[in-house]
Design a protein around this motif. Structure first.
Motif, mmCIF file in Angstrom:
data_model
loop_
_atom_site.group_PDB
_atom_site.id
_atom_site.type_symbol
_atom_site.label_atom_id
_atom_site.label_comp_id
_atom_site.label_asym_id
_atom_site.label_seq_id
_atom_site.Cartn_x
_atom_site.Cartn_y
_atom_site.Cartn_z
ATOM 1 N N THR A 125 0.815 -1.216 0.000
ATOM 2 C CA THR A 125 0.000 0.000 0.000
ATOM 3 C C THR A 125 0.848 1.266 0.000
ATOM 4 O O THR A 125 0.379 2.317 -0.420
ATOM 5 C CB THR A 125 -0.955 0.028 1.207
ATOM 6 O OG1 THR A 125 -0.191 -0.115 2.410
ATOM 7 C CG2 THR A 125 -1.989 -1.089 1.110
ATOM 8 N N ASP A 126 2.090 1.182 0.451
ATOM 9 C CA ASP A 126 2.941 2.373 0.491
ATOM 10 C C ASP A 126 3.916 2.446 -0.683
ATOM 11 O O ASP A 126 4.769 3.323 -0.727
ATOM 12 C CB ASP A 126 3.710 2.433 1.813
ATOM 13 C CG ASP A 126 4.637 1.239 2.012
ATOM 14 O OD1 ASP A 126 4.529 0.245 1.264
ATOM 15 O OD2 ASP A 126 5.471 1.301 2.929
ATOM 16 N N ALA A 127 3.781 1.545 -1.658
ATOM 17 C CA ALA A 127 4.669 1.562 -2.825
ATOM 18 C C ALA A 127 4.343 2.773 -3.692
ATOM 19 O O ALA A 127 3.190 3.046 -3.993
ATOM 20 C CB ALA A 127 4.524 0.274 -3.621
ATOM 21 N N GLN A 128 5.351 3.488 -4.069
ATOM 22 C CA GLN A 128 5.181 4.659 -4.931
ATOM 23 C C GLN A 128 5.305 4.225 -6.378
ATOM 24 O O GLN A 128 6.325 4.445 -7.032
ATOM 25 C CB GLN A 128 6.237 5.716 -4.580
ATOM 26 C CG GLN A 128 6.144 6.219 -3.160
ATOM 27 C CD GLN A 128 4.823 6.933 -2.903
ATOM 28 O OE1 GLN A 128 4.446 7.841 -3.635
ATOM 29 N NE2 GLN A 128 4.129 6.524 -1.857
ATOM 30 N N LEU A 129 4.245 3.586 -6.877
ATOM 31 C CA LEU A 129 4.247 3.102 -8.244
ATOM 32 C C LEU A 129 2.827 3.014 -8.762
ATOM 33 O O LEU A 129 1.867 3.199 -8.026
ATOM 34 C CB LEU A 129 4.950 1.738 -8.353
ATOM 35 C CG LEU A 129 4.519 0.619 -7.397
ATOM 36 C CD1 LEU A 129 3.266 -0.075 -7.882
ATOM 37 C CD2 LEU A 129 5.642 -0.371 -7.261
ATOM 38 N N THR A 130 2.708 2.748 -10.044
ATOM 39 C CA THR A 130 1.420 2.613 -10.709
ATOM 40 C C THR A 130 1.326 1.213 -11.282
ATOM 41 O O THR A 130 2.286 0.712 -11.869
ATOM 42 C CB THR A 130 1.301 3.641 -11.844
ATOM 43 O OG1 THR A 130 1.302 4.942 -11.269
ATOM 44 C CG2 THR A 130 0.042 3.444 -12.652
ATOM 45 N N THR A 131 0.183 0.588 -11.113
ATOM 46 C CA THR A 131 -0.034 -0.750 -11.642
ATOM 47 C C THR A 131 -1.029 -0.697 -12.790
ATOM 48 O O THR A 131 -2.122 -0.156 -12.640
ATOM 49 C CB THR A 131 -0.566 -1.692 -10.548
ATOM 50 O OG1 THR A 131 0.392 -1.753 -9.482
ATOM 51 C CG2 THR A 131 -0.799 -3.088 -11.096
#
Length: 110
Positions: A9-15
């Protein structure tokens, strides 16, 4: 930044989750096209993190679960002529495709 698939949830990315509908006799062709596109083009575009290609057991779906550093990094795909060629090939094999960008909101483990 990680270079592997991260579900947090804290990953700074886009899926990107792109669900392709396909005839069962063309599922393998689509999987191979997406795999080749990733190997030859997508992974070399700045901001690419990972891609995971999934094939449904019934042969009617293929899912591309890909992660990018940001929505803008993902959108660079649309400015790459070689990536566009691969995307058009995949679209021609599929009956339908439905791409959307997501963030991870919740994770549950047993």
């Amino acid at each position: 930044m990680t270079d592997t698939t991260t579900i947090a949830t804290d990953a700074q990315l886009t899926t990107l989750i792109n669900v392709f509908t396909v005839q069962p006799d063309r599922q393998r062709t689509l999987v191979d096209l997406l795999t080749r596109a990733t190997d030859e083009v997508m992974q070399h575009i700045p901001g690419f993190i990972s891609a995971n290609i999934h094939a449904s057991d019934d042969g009617t779906r293929v899912i591309n679960y890909a992660q990018w550093q940001s929505p803008d990094a993902y959108r660079e795909v649309f400015d790459n002529p070689t990536a566009q060629t691969h995307m058009k090939q995949a679209a021609a094999v599929a009956d339908h495709f439905d791409p959307h960008l997501f963030t991870v909101e919740s994770i549950h483990h047993r």
